[in-house]
Design a protein around this motif. Structure first.
Motif, PDB file in Angstrom:
ATOM      1  N   GLN A  53       5.561  -7.706  14.929  1.00 23.97           N
ATOM      2  CA  GLN A  53       5.176  -7.195  13.764  1.00 23.97           C
ATOM      3  C   GLN A  53       4.329  -8.163  12.861  1.00 23.97           C
ATOM      4  O   GLN A  53       3.393  -7.796  12.116  1.00 23.97           O
ATOM      5  CB  GLN A  53       6.333  -6.791  12.756  1.00 23.97           C
ATOM      6  CG  GLN A  53       6.164  -6.132  11.347  1.00 23.97           C
ATOM      7  CD  GLN A  53       7.462  -5.700  10.601  1.00 23.97           C
ATOM      8  OE1 GLN A  53       8.396  -5.932  11.160  1.00 23.97           O
ATOM      9  NE2 GLN A  53       7.218  -5.503   9.439  1.00 23.97           N
ATOM     10  N   GLU A  94       2.446 -10.451  14.136  1.00 24.26           N
ATOM     11  CA  GLU A  94       1.047 -10.553  14.790  1.00 24.26           C
ATOM     12  C   GLU A  94       0.280  -9.422  14.309  1.00 24.26           C
ATOM     13  O   GLU A  94      -0.859  -9.474  14.213  1.00 24.26           O
ATOM     14  CB  GLU A  94       1.387 -10.560  16.361  1.00 24.26           C
ATOM     15  CG  GLU A  94       1.907 -12.058  16.798  1.00 24.26           C
ATOM     16  CD  GLU A  94       2.224 -11.808  18.304  1.00 24.26           C
ATOM     17  OE1 GLU A  94       2.097 -10.923  18.765  1.00 24.26           O
ATOM     18  OE2 GLU A  94       2.575 -12.884  18.841  1.00 24.26           O
ATOM     19  N   GLN A  95       0.826  -8.114  14.195  1.00 26.73           N
ATOM     20  CA  GLN A  95       0.062  -6.938  13.940  1.00 26.73           C
ATOM     21  C   GLN A  95      -0.371  -7.004  12.612  1.00 26.73           C
ATOM     22  O   GLN A  95      -1.611  -6.653  12.007  1.00 26.73           O
ATOM     23  CB  GLN A  95       1.193  -5.509  14.160  1.00 26.73           C
ATOM     24  CG  GLN A  95       1.264  -5.219  15.515  1.00 26.73           C
ATOM     25  CD  GLN A  95       2.159  -4.248  15.739  1.00 26.73           C
ATOM     26  OE1 GLN A  95       2.611  -3.733  14.659  1.00 26.73           O
ATOM     27  NE2 GLN A  95       2.582  -4.143  16.865  1.00 26.73           N
ATOM     28  N   GLU A  96       0.482  -7.737  11.562  1.00 32.42           N
ATOM     29  CA  GLU A  96       0.139  -7.621  10.019  1.00 32.42           C
ATOM     30  C   GLU A  96      -1.051  -8.778   9.960  1.00 32.42           C
ATOM     31  O   GLU A  96      -1.840  -8.668   9.139  1.00 32.42           O
ATOM     32  CB  GLU A  96       1.264  -7.824   9.218  1.00 32.42           C
ATOM     33  CG  GLU A  96       2.425  -6.870   9.209  1.00 32.42           C
ATOM     34  CD  GLU A  96       3.600  -7.073   8.498  1.00 32.42           C
ATOM     35  OE1 GLU A  96       3.621  -8.235   8.137  1.00 32.42           O
ATOM     36  OE2 GLU A  96       4.380  -6.296   8.132  1.00 32.42           O
ATOM     37  N   THR A  97      -0.786  -9.774  10.779  1.00 33.62           N
ATOM     38  CA  THR A  97      -1.976 -10.911  10.663  1.00 33.62           C
ATOM     39  C   THR A  97      -3.239 -10.589  11.082  1.00 33.62           C
ATOM     40  O   THR A  97      -4.131 -10.635  10.249  1.00 33.62           O
ATOM     41  CB  THR A  97      -1.365 -12.088  11.265  1.00 33.62           C
ATOM     42  OG1 THR A  97       0.072 -12.638  10.801  1.00 33.62           O
ATOM     43  CG2 THR A  97      -2.367 -13.162  11.426  1.00 33.62           C
ATOM     44  N   ALA A  98      -3.359  -9.570  12.079  1.00 30.51           N
ATOM     45  CA  ALA A  98      -4.149  -9.111  12.818  1.00 30.51           C
ATOM     46  C   ALA A  98      -4.984  -8.068  11.770  1.00 30.51           C
ATOM     47  O   ALA A  98      -6.287  -8.116  11.416  1.00 30.51           O
ATOM     48  CB  ALA A  98      -4.127  -8.496  13.923  1.00 30.51           C
ATOM     49  N   ALA A  99      -4.386  -7.269  10.985  1.00 25.08           N
ATOM     50  CA  ALA A  99      -4.768  -6.329  10.006  1.00 25.08           C
ATOM     51  C   ALA A  99      -5.396  -7.276   8.818  1.00 25.08           C
ATOM     52  O   ALA A  99      -6.543  -6.831   8.589  1.00 25.08           O
ATOM     53  CB  ALA A  99      -3.688  -5.418   9.667  1.00 25.08           C
ATOM     54  N   ALA A 100      -4.435  -8.173   8.459  1.00 26.42           N
ATOM     55  CA  ALA A 100      -5.329  -9.039   7.305  1.00 26.42           C
ATOM     56  C   ALA A 100      -6.573  -9.828   7.801  1.00 26.42           C
ATOM     57  O   ALA A 100      -7.587  -9.941   6.856  1.00 26.42           O
ATOM     58  CB  ALA A 100      -4.099 -10.003   6.806  1.00 26.42           C
ATOM     59  N   ASP A 101      -6.646 -10.274   8.937  1.00 29.90           N
ATOM     60  CA  ASP A 101      -7.846 -10.961   9.284  1.00 29.90           C
ATOM     61  C   ASP A 101      -9.172  -9.980   9.641  1.00 29.90           C
ATOM     62  O   ASP A 101     -10.241 -10.308   8.988  1.00 29.90           O
ATOM     63  CB  ASP A 101      -7.561 -11.605  10.732  1.00 29.90           C
ATOM     64  CG  ASP A 101      -6.769 -12.934  10.796  1.00 29.90           C
ATOM     65  OD1 ASP A 101      -6.527 -13.339   9.726  1.00 29.90           O
ATOM     66  OD2 ASP A 101      -6.099 -13.219  11.734  1.00 29.90           O
ATOM     67  N   ARG A 102      -8.558  -8.702   9.857  1.00 32.14           N
ATOM     68  CA  ARG A 102      -9.936  -7.807   9.862  1.00 32.14           C
ATOM     69  C   ARG A 102     -10.166  -7.460   8.526  1.00 32.14           C
ATOM     70  O   ARG A 102     -11.375  -7.425   8.369  1.00 32.14           O
ATOM     71  CB  ARG A 102      -9.225  -6.492  10.397  1.00 32.14           C
ATOM     72  CG  ARG A 102      -9.146  -6.671  12.084  1.00 32.14           C
ATOM     73  CD  ARG A 102      -9.136  -5.392  12.809  1.00 32.14           C
ATOM     74  NE  ARG A 102      -7.677  -4.644  12.271  1.00 32.14           N
ATOM     75  CZ  ARG A 102      -6.708  -4.768  12.750  1.00 32.14           C
ATOM     76  NH1 ARG A 102      -6.604  -5.467  14.026  1.00 32.14           N
ATOM     77  NH2 ARG A 102      -5.621  -4.032  12.459  1.00 32.14           N
ATOM     78  N   ARG A 103      -9.241  -7.493   7.482  1.00 35.92           N
ATOM     79  CA  ARG A 103      -9.738  -6.999   6.196  1.00 35.92           C
ATOM     80  C   ARG A 103     -10.244  -8.077   5.323  1.00 35.92           C
ATOM     81  O   ARG A 103     -11.240  -8.166   4.748  1.00 35.92           O
ATOM     82  CB  ARG A 103      -8.552  -6.693   5.496  1.00 35.92           C
ATOM     83  CG  ARG A 103      -8.471  -6.110   3.950  1.00 35.92           C
ATOM     84  CD  ARG A 103      -7.291  -5.819   3.389  1.00 35.92           C
ATOM     85  NE  ARG A 103      -7.470  -5.649   1.955  1.00 35.92           N
ATOM     86  CZ  ARG A 103      -6.649  -5.041   1.161  1.00 35.92           C
ATOM     87  NH1 ARG A 103      -5.518  -5.050   1.501  1.00 35.92           N
ATOM     88  NH2 ARG A 103      -7.023  -4.747  -0.049  1.00 35.92           N
TER      89      ARG A 103
END
Length: 300
Positions: A97, A99-108
């Motif tokens: 979870q 890792e998914q939230e970190t990846a989403a934040a990095d994309r944003r």
């Protein structure tokens, strides 16, 4: 540590969890059975001479609420981790979870960091927008050790002065944040003995102008050249390549004065700065490095 990582504990936790749930269900069932006619109406407990506790089963609606919680517990343990090493049907974990939230934040927010990546650290350290972002990164990742204002505390370096264990050049600061640092001062107590340590401590105290015993200083100078000069230099000015501190100033990471210095020489010190390359992207480290650089460049 093998006794804490064996498969036994996985099985133990799983069995304990399941037995607890089953035991709760059986106990609830025993308390929900209606008594046959003629059974004793009370439990036999009496207070204040005439206040008796009736031996009645739980209300149906209350029992069903408890049964629902038991069903929910079983469903949860099937879907999510909870039975030892069982990952659950859904395969969810806190790590995944995150890792998914970190990846989403990095994309944003990635483009926001990337626009500063090509700017030199010295120039970036004077950019108000970059410093505002760097400060947030510092508060989230560094303030726990170095304090929110970067002033540090005993055992944790002050980042607002211009005294650097490993060097304060922009690229050195960035390398420190990226790769981390480990500084080790070996213990000399067993080799020097109590009096030798005290003599050496007074010589070290003299280097920075602290009050000291002149006789012990004279004896400690030879000991310093034999045991300390290799790291701290013949004059005690330190060596940034080794993270050896300058002993001639009045900045002391672990405290000054005879007791603190004697403890350091006797028992040694180990300081660890964790690497952030696996926690932060290169663009974030670049901004964080600029902010740390700015702390020591502020007007005093």
């Amino acid at each position: 540590m093998s006794q804490f990582t064996s498969q036994f504990w996985d099985v133990y936790v799983a069995i304990l969890s399941l037995v607890s749930i089953i035991a709760c269900a059986l106990f609830l069932k025993s308390q929900s059975v209606r008594k046959a006619p003629g059974a004793a109406p009370t439990t036999g407990h009496v207070w204040d001479e005439d206040l008796a506790e009736y031996n009645n089963p739980l209300p149906r609606w209350w029992s069903w609420l408890f049964y629902i919680t038991i069903v929910f517990a079983i469903a949860y343990l099937v879907l999510y981790p909870g039975l030892g090493s069982w990952r659950g049907v859904l395969g969810w974990s806190q790590v995944s979870q995150l890792e998914q939230e970190t990846a989403a934040a990095d994309r944003r927010f990635g483009p926001l960091y990337d626009k500063f990546a090509a700017i030199e650290l010295v120039a970036l350290a004077r950019n108000p927008e970059a410093l505002a972002i760097g400060q947030k990164l510092f508060l989230n990742n560094c303030a726990q050790c170095h304090a929110s204002d970067g002033a540090g505390s005993r055992g944790f370096p002050n980042l607002t002065d211009r005294d650097w264990l490993w060097g304060g050049e922009p690229r050195t600061i960035k390398a420190t944040i990226t790769e981390g640092r480990t500084g080790t001062m070996p213990p000399f107590g067993p080799a020097l003995g109590e009096q030798g340590v005290k003599d050496l401590a007074h010589y070290v105290m003299s280097l920075s102008g602290l009050t000291h015993d002149s006789l012990r200083k004279a004896r400690g100078e030879a000991l310093f050249k034999q045991t300390c000069a290799a790291c701290h230099g013949a004059e005690g000015k330190g060596n940034p390549a080794l993270g050896a501190p300058n002993l001639t100033d009045r900045i002391w990471l672990h405290g000054s004065g005879e007791p603190a210095i004697i403890e350091t020489i006797t028992r040694g010190r180990t300081n660890h700065m964790p690497a952030h390359k696996d926690l932060l992207s290169e663009a974030k480290i670049h901004l964080l490095s600029a902010y740390v650089l700015s702390l020591s460049q502020a007007e005093k």
